[in-house]
Write an enzyme that holds these catalytic residues in place. Sequence first.
Site, PDB file in Angstrom:
ATOM      1  N   GLN A 126       0.850  -1.199   0.000  1.00  0.00           N
ATOM      2  CA  GLN A 126       0.000   0.000   0.000  1.00  0.00           C
ATOM      3  C   GLN A 126       0.881   1.243   0.000  1.00  0.00           C
ATOM      4  O   GLN A 126       1.684   1.437   0.907  1.00  0.00           O
ATOM      5  CB  GLN A 126      -0.908   0.008   1.223  1.00  0.00           C
ATOM      6  CG  GLN A 126      -1.802   1.240   1.319  1.00  0.00           C
ATOM      7  CD  GLN A 126      -2.548   1.311   2.649  1.00  0.00           C
ATOM      8  OE1 GLN A 126      -2.215   0.608   3.590  1.00  0.00           O
ATOM      9  NE2 GLN A 126      -3.552   2.160   2.725  1.00  0.00           N
ATOM     10  N   GLY A 127       0.748   2.094  -1.011  1.00  0.00           N
ATOM     11  CA  GLY A 127       1.603   3.270  -1.141  1.00  0.00           C
ATOM     12  C   GLY A 127       0.844   4.569  -0.953  1.00  0.00           C
ATOM     13  O   GLY A 127       0.516   5.243  -1.933  1.00  0.00           O
ATOM     14  N   TYR A 128       0.567   4.913   0.292  1.00  0.00           N
ATOM     15  CA  TYR A 128      -0.162   6.146   0.585  1.00  0.00           C
ATOM     16  C   TYR A 128       0.762   7.228   1.137  1.00  0.00           C
ATOM     17  O   TYR A 128       0.900   8.293   0.567  1.00  0.00           O
ATOM     18  CB  TYR A 128      -1.286   5.869   1.594  1.00  0.00           C
ATOM     19  CG  TYR A 128      -2.569   5.339   0.999  1.00  0.00           C
ATOM     20  CD1 TYR A 128      -2.600   4.747  -0.260  1.00  0.00           C
ATOM     21  CD2 TYR A 128      -3.760   5.414   1.703  1.00  0.00           C
ATOM     22  CE1 TYR A 128      -3.772   4.262  -0.794  1.00  0.00           C
ATOM     23  CE2 TYR A 128      -4.952   4.931   1.178  1.00  0.00           C
ATOM     24  CZ  TYR A 128      -4.954   4.353  -0.072  1.00  0.00           C
ATOM     25  OH  TYR A 128      -6.127   3.874  -0.592  1.00  0.00           O
ATOM     26  N   SER A 129       1.400   6.963   2.280  1.00  0.00           N
ATOM     27  CA  SER A 129       2.146   8.001   2.999  1.00  0.00           C
ATOM     28  C   SER A 129       3.366   8.483   2.224  1.00  0.00           C
ATOM     29  O   SER A 129       3.992   7.737   1.462  1.00  0.00           O
ATOM     30  CB  SER A 129       2.603   7.473   4.364  1.00  0.00           C
ATOM     31  OG  SER A 129       1.498   7.213   5.204  1.00  0.00           O
ATOM     32  N   GLU A 244      -9.390  -0.908   6.077  1.00  0.00           N
ATOM     33  CA  GLU A 244      -8.147  -1.089   6.836  1.00  0.00           C
ATOM     34  C   GLU A 244      -8.366  -0.791   8.312  1.00  0.00           C
ATOM     35  O   GLU A 244      -7.901  -1.525   9.189  1.00  0.00           O
ATOM     36  CB  GLU A 244      -7.048  -0.193   6.273  1.00  0.00           C
ATOM     37  CG  GLU A 244      -5.711  -0.385   6.969  1.00  0.00           C
ATOM     38  CD  GLU A 244      -4.625   0.524   6.432  1.00  0.00           C
ATOM     39  OE1 GLU A 244      -3.458   0.312   6.786  1.00  0.00           O
ATOM     40  OE2 GLU A 244      -4.944   1.460   5.668  1.00  0.00           O
ATOM     41  N   SER A 365      -3.904   8.887  11.915  1.00  0.00           N
ATOM     42  CA  SER A 365      -3.658   8.943  13.355  1.00  0.00           C
ATOM     43  C   SER A 365      -4.974   8.999  14.122  1.00  0.00           C
ATOM     44  O   SER A 365      -6.024   9.387  13.594  1.00  0.00           O
ATOM     45  CB  SER A 365      -2.814  10.174  13.696  1.00  0.00           C
ATOM     46  OG  SER A 365      -3.581  11.354  13.530  1.00  0.00           O
ATOM     47  N   ASN A 366      -4.924   8.604  15.399  1.00  0.00           N
ATOM     48  CA  ASN A 366      -6.141   8.612  16.210  1.00  0.00           C
ATOM     49  C   ASN A 366      -6.699  10.023  16.388  1.00  0.00           C
ATOM     50  O   ASN A 366      -7.900  10.199  16.607  1.00  0.00           O
ATOM     51  CB  ASN A 366      -5.865   7.963  17.573  1.00  0.00           C
ATOM     52  CG  ASN A 366      -5.790   6.453  17.468  1.00  0.00           C
ATOM     53  OD1 ASN A 366      -5.828   5.895  16.360  1.00  0.00           O
ATOM     54  ND2 ASN A 366      -5.692   5.773  18.588  1.00  0.00           N
ATOM     55  N   GLU A 367      -5.833  11.035  16.292  1.00  0.00           N
ATOM     56  CA  GLU A 367      -6.326  12.415  16.352  1.00  0.00           C
ATOM     57  C   GLU A 367      -7.216  12.706  15.142  1.00  0.00           C
ATOM     58  O   GLU A 367      -8.286  13.319  15.260  1.00  0.00           O
ATOM     59  CB  GLU A 367      -5.153  13.399  16.393  1.00  0.00           C
ATOM     60  CG  GLU A 367      -4.379  13.398  17.712  1.00  0.00           C
ATOM     61  CD  GLU A 367      -3.444  12.212  17.870  1.00  0.00           C
ATOM     62  OE1 GLU A 367      -2.953  11.986  18.981  1.00  0.00           O
ATOM     63  OE2 GLU A 367      -3.208  11.496  16.866  1.00  0.00           O
TER      64      GLU A 367
END
Length: 380
Positions: A126-129, A244, A365-367
Amino acid sequence: MDLTLSAEDETFRGEVRAFLRDAVPSGVRDDVRRGAPLSAAARDAYHKALYDRGWAAQSWPKEYGGAGWSPIQRLIFDQEASAAWAPGAALPGIFMLGPILIAFGSDEQKTRLLPRTLSGEIRWAQGYSEPGSGSDLASLQTRAVRDGDAYRVSGQKIWITHADRSDMMFTLVRTSTGAVKQQGITFVLLDLHAPGVTIRPITLLDNAAEICEVFLDDVAVPLVNRVGEEGEGWTYATRLLEHERSTVGNVNRARAACTRIREIAAEQRTGNGSLLDDPLFAEKLARVEIRLQAATFMQLRVAAEAAAGGRPGPASSLLKIIGTEVAQEITHLAMTASGSAALAKASLETTSYFDNRKLSIFSGSNEIQRNIVAKRILGL
């Protein structure tokens, strides 16, 4: 919400238990129970057992080679697999990319890619970040320029799990710029063996190198490898992330881990019996188990909504928040329960503790998840 399972579902549970007894060798079961890393051979053998049984793609429709299970059946399997200490989640090409190709891919892509993804012939990353584009995924800068019947892609992706062991990467690229960052993003399928691709593994604290940097220098991506419409990648990407996030916070796996912590604590002697008899430790463990119980009901609710024709939606963000925070609390308790043995450089408890720090960051992130909950569930 009716939490009573039907007779058919209970029969299915028995079938799953019987399958897992045969499919998971005792040595693999022990390694998963202890938190030891599994070999590629062990994971491949488990996938083959699932594939041979027709259970490798549990959420896919049968017409594409999937099991065609209901959300409740998938939940039952996950519960039993966790209790049996079976290896973890399926290949990312199956549980993340597969549903996107089925929903938005062309007939040619489905015919060409789904069977080979299901069998494991094609391994996907998976190439997201990107550097500077993690949770703020919409700020990604990897560019794709149209060149005849292909895109020329240049940029950098980072934190790409097992890129060095994968054949293809489903990734997001920017095909245009505009006032709204989410616009102009396109979803493409990129050959990791193509000219212009450089993969550099990143060594972690425990000397593992499961994540990589991927450098793209004028890489040709045929137009037939674009999923859906140009500029609509954000829509497909967010749908994929819902799938995901539903798996990142694995509530059932965490419940099994709590059982293991109780065993470790019972063996750890203190001045007044075992660590399990210590009121402070017992209170911390009870708090985790209470949160797990709440997460279990939420998981059932999400499964019930999906069974009624829905999709994970923003509820997957709630599951991700609770599941990942509980997983981090559990590894902290495991460190406590193991005592001085956890100080060993390569102890499984120490490795798991540090590795689980990432859970509250990846998949958004959870934020960010709390922002999604505030906007899409609470309407703030």
